[in-house]
Write an enzyme that holds these catalytic residues in place. Structure first.
Site, mmCIF file in Angstrom:
data_model
loop_
_atom_site.group_PDB
_atom_site.id
_atom_site.type_symbol
_atom_site.label_atom_id
_atom_site.label_comp_id
_atom_site.label_asym_id
_atom_site.label_seq_id
_atom_site.Cartn_x
_atom_site.Cartn_y
_atom_site.Cartn_z
ATOM 1 N N ASP A 116 13.858 47.136 26.217
ATOM 2 C CA ASP A 116 12.481 47.202 26.696
ATOM 3 C C ASP A 116 12.151 48.609 27.168
ATOM 4 O O ASP A 116 10.996 48.928 27.434
ATOM 5 C CB ASP A 116 12.275 46.248 27.864
ATOM 6 C CG ASP A 116 13.073 46.689 29.082
ATOM 7 O OD1 ASP A 116 14.316 46.775 28.968
ATOM 8 O OD2 ASP A 116 12.476 46.981 30.136
ATOM 9 N N ASP B 252 21.883 48.828 30.274
ATOM 10 C CA ASP B 252 21.384 49.646 31.386
ATOM 11 C C ASP B 252 20.945 50.994 30.815
ATOM 12 O O ASP B 252 21.724 51.657 30.117
ATOM 13 C CB ASP B 252 22.503 49.843 32.404
ATOM 14 C CG ASP B 252 22.010 50.465 33.694
ATOM 15 O OD1 ASP B 252 21.133 51.349 33.642
ATOM 16 O OD2 ASP B 252 22.526 50.083 34.759
#
Length: 220
Positions: free
Chosen positions: A157, A121
């Site tokens: 990402d 996260d």
């Protein structure tokens, strides 16, 4: 709670490759993973926030000469990787159910050879910086747990999180960046990962998003 979830939790209690609260080994495993869990002296590789364990199990298939441990707090997720490992007879896979914030309660100094941080996260808000798995707080926890020649792998990402991590490592005198790329699947290191992808990596790469990869080590 659904019946399916309850059944998975029950199987986790029975599966030897799951180390979790309620089992005797949970309180005694620190410093003894090789002897107690794996019964060998092979290097230990840890994946943080492993989810369903696709990456942990995938690496274990490719490297039988290493031991792999996936860490996650979600028992229903761990069940998936645990079950696959058992079905395939992979003896070099284990899962630890705990919060990553207390990782140092389960690994002794120098017990980890490699650490993987895969698609965590990003916690984009400034006030959440301490929750990022590459923040100074976490780096200080990882450092003594990793062997002198050990390495940390980081894949994401998220460009902001990747650049944040690069900037942080550049400012430190005790780390050395070994590899960095903003486009892993068009880099010379692509084949080293044998096409193994986490659930989120597959989602992001299928959307055409570039995957960032970083490999570094602590040098002092």
């Amino acid at each position: 709670m659904s019946r399916k979830k309850l059944q998975r939790f029950k199987e986790n209690e029975e599966n030897r490759n799951v180390v979790q609260p309620g089992k005797d080994v949970f309180e005694k495993i620190k410093g003894h993973w090789n002897k107690v869990q794996f019964e060998n002296v092979h290097p230990i590789v840890v994946e943080l926030a492993c989810g369903r364990g696709e990456f942990t199990v995938g690496l274990a298939r490719e490297y039988p000469e290493k031991n792999f441990i996936g860490v996650d707090i979600k028992g229903a997720r761990i069940w998936k990787g645990s079950t696959i490992a058992i079905q395939e007879g992979l003896q070099n896979v284990a899962f630890l159910r705990t919060q990553i914030q207390v990782l140092d309660k389960f690994f002794a100094e120098g017990e980890i050879a490699e650490l993987w941080i895969t698609f965590p996260d990003p916690f984009p808000r400034e006030g959440d910086e301490k929750r990022r798995l590459t923040s100074p707080k976490f780096l200080e926890m990882y450092k003594p747990l990793i062997q002198k020649e050990g390495v940390v792998h980081f894949k994401t990402d998220n460009t902001d999180l990747f650049n944040y991590t690069l900037d942080l490592l550049d400012q430190r005198e005790d780390t050395e960046i070994l590899i960095k790329t903003h486009d892993f699947y068009h880099s010379p290191w692509k084949e080293e990962h044998h096409g193994i992808k986490t659930k989120y990596e597959k989602i992001f790469s299928d959307k055409g998003e570039k995957i960032k990869y970083l490999k570094f080590r602590f040098i002092s």
